[in-house]
Design a protein around this motif. Structure first.
Motif, PDB file in Angstrom:
ATOM      1  N   GLY A 191       0.868  -1.136  -0.015  1.00 50.88           N
ATOM      2  CA  GLY A 191       0.106   0.033   0.074  1.00 50.88           C
ATOM      3  C   GLY A 191       0.681   1.382  -0.057  1.00 50.88           C
ATOM      4  O   GLY A 191       2.107   1.202  -0.168  1.00 50.88           O
ATOM      5  N   SER A 192       0.265   2.455   0.167  1.00 55.68           N
ATOM      6  CA  SER A 192       1.249   3.589   0.298  1.00 55.68           C
ATOM      7  C   SER A 192       0.215   4.621   1.112  1.00 55.68           C
ATOM      8  O   SER A 192      -0.960   4.697   1.052  1.00 55.68           O
ATOM      9  N   ASN A 193       1.024   5.634   1.386  1.00 57.82           N
ATOM     10  CA  ASN A 193       0.455   6.806   2.550  1.00 57.82           C
ATOM     11  C   ASN A 193      -0.155   7.968   1.487  1.00 57.82           C
ATOM     12  O   ASN A 193       0.241   7.822   0.451  1.00 57.82           O
ATOM     13  N   VAL A 194      -0.880   8.768   2.087  1.00 62.90           N
ATOM     14  CA  VAL A 194      -1.191   9.972   1.548  1.00 62.90           C
ATOM     15  C   VAL A 194       0.152  11.013   1.390  1.00 62.90           C
ATOM     16  O   VAL A 194       1.260  10.704   1.809  1.00 62.90           O
ATOM     17  N   ASN A 195       0.091  11.651   0.124  1.00 63.48           N
ATOM     18  CA  ASN A 195       1.214  12.409  -0.108  1.00 63.48           C
ATOM     19  C   ASN A 195       0.776  13.868   0.399  1.00 63.48           C
ATOM     20  O   ASN A 195       0.246  14.603  -0.117  1.00 63.48           O
ATOM     21  N   HIS A 196       1.609  14.129   1.534  1.00 64.57           N
ATOM     22  CA  HIS A 196       1.375  15.444   2.118  1.00 64.57           C
ATOM     23  C   HIS A 196       2.565  16.451   1.751  1.00 64.57           C
ATOM     24  O   HIS A 196       2.492  17.554   2.354  1.00 64.57           O
ATOM     25  N   SER A 197       3.404  15.909   0.846  1.00 65.93           N
ATOM     26  CA  SER A 197       4.725  16.749   0.363  1.00 65.93           C
ATOM     27  C   SER A 197       4.222  17.733  -0.521  1.00 65.93           C
ATOM     28  O   SER A 197       3.038  17.711  -1.082  1.00 65.93           O
ATOM     29  N   SER A 198       5.161  18.601  -1.017  1.00 66.30           N
ATOM     30  CA  SER A 198       4.916  19.576  -2.102  1.00 66.30           C
ATOM     31  C   SER A 198       5.237  19.057  -3.367  1.00 66.30           C
ATOM     32  O   SER A 198       5.192  19.977  -4.335  1.00 66.30           O
TER      33      SER A 198
END
Length: 253
Positions: A191-198
């Protein structure tokens, strides 16, 4: 060289995944990103870019790329000499709010017999922990069984199926630089996490199958994918006698 070494193949079979190295150069990446940017711009209003299936159906560039020698060489190493392009998904996580991908097994989505396929994950952008790279549980594929997945069509994630009670302390980040690829087993938990980066995190998942695999086109997928309209493309070798191919007359083997 993009072909997998003996050690890499051994690790793929034992751990369920491997990072394969660089497969696209800078100029190839530039063209790929331009094509994906055009796809995203052309999406209908309110459609998110996290799950763009089957771009190769309507775009000759993507079809040629997915059937290109370096990618098909890898598929042949894992599946054998007679290979078809099965599915493709472009997953582009927007900066700041790019959706997560629930923990799942790819095989839960596929109505095929036997369950012989794998995922080639092609990094369009750098993919790392910060922007929501893929995470895997090494060795979770070894029992060769599909677990019961929960279905939630209202979840604010990329896919509606998910596994519960996963021990995330055993997870490993599969970080890739743009132009690199990884492969993982159809039974592997990932799976993978939310992208909170810019930064955007865009990748392409490609599935290939041996040409003897049968497909249940009557299957009703919770994702809404139209299996009755699936288009197969012969990538290499003998076409077999169970499937039809869009490009069969143009493939010499």
């Amino acid at each position: 060289m993009t072909r997998l070494s003996k050690d890499q193949l051994a690790n793929y079979h034992s751990e369920g995944f491997i990072k394969g190295g660089r497969i696209l150069n800078a100029s190839e990446l530039t063209v790929l990103r331009q094509e994906i940017d055009q796809l995203i711009v052309s999406l209908p209003p309110r459609n998110r870019p996290e799950n763009m299936p089957s771009a190769h159906y309507r775009n000759k560039y993507f079809c040629n790329l997915f059937l290109s020698q370096p990618l098909v060489d890898i598929a042949e190493q894992i599946l054998g000499p007679d290979v078809a392009l099965f599915t493709s998904y472009i997953i582009s996580k927007r900066p700041k709010d790019g959706l997560a991908v629930n923990w799942h097994q790819d095989g839960a989505y596929f109505p095929i017999t036997p369950m012989e396929t794998f995922t080639l994950w092609l990094a369009v952008d750098d993919s790392d922990q910060e922007n929501g790279c893929m995470k895997v549980i090494p060795g979770s594929h070894r029992k060769r069984n599909l677990l019961r997945h929960q279905v939630d069509l209202q979840s604010n994630t990329t896919l509606p199926l998910s596994l519960s009670k996963i021990d995330l302390t055993k997870s490993v980040d599969v970080e890739l630089k743009a132009g690199e690829f990884s492969v993982h087993d159809v039974y592997l938990w990932h799976g993978s996490n939310v992208n909170h980066s810019s930064r955007r995190r865009c990748g392409i998942t490609l599935k290939y199958i041996p040409t003897y695999v049968k497909i249940d086109r009557s299957f009703v997928a919770p994702t809404g994918f139209d299996w009755s309209g699936l288009r197969l493309y012969l990538a290499r070798g003998h076409p077999g006698n169970v499937n039809d191919y869009v490009n069969r007359s143009r493939v010499s083997g």
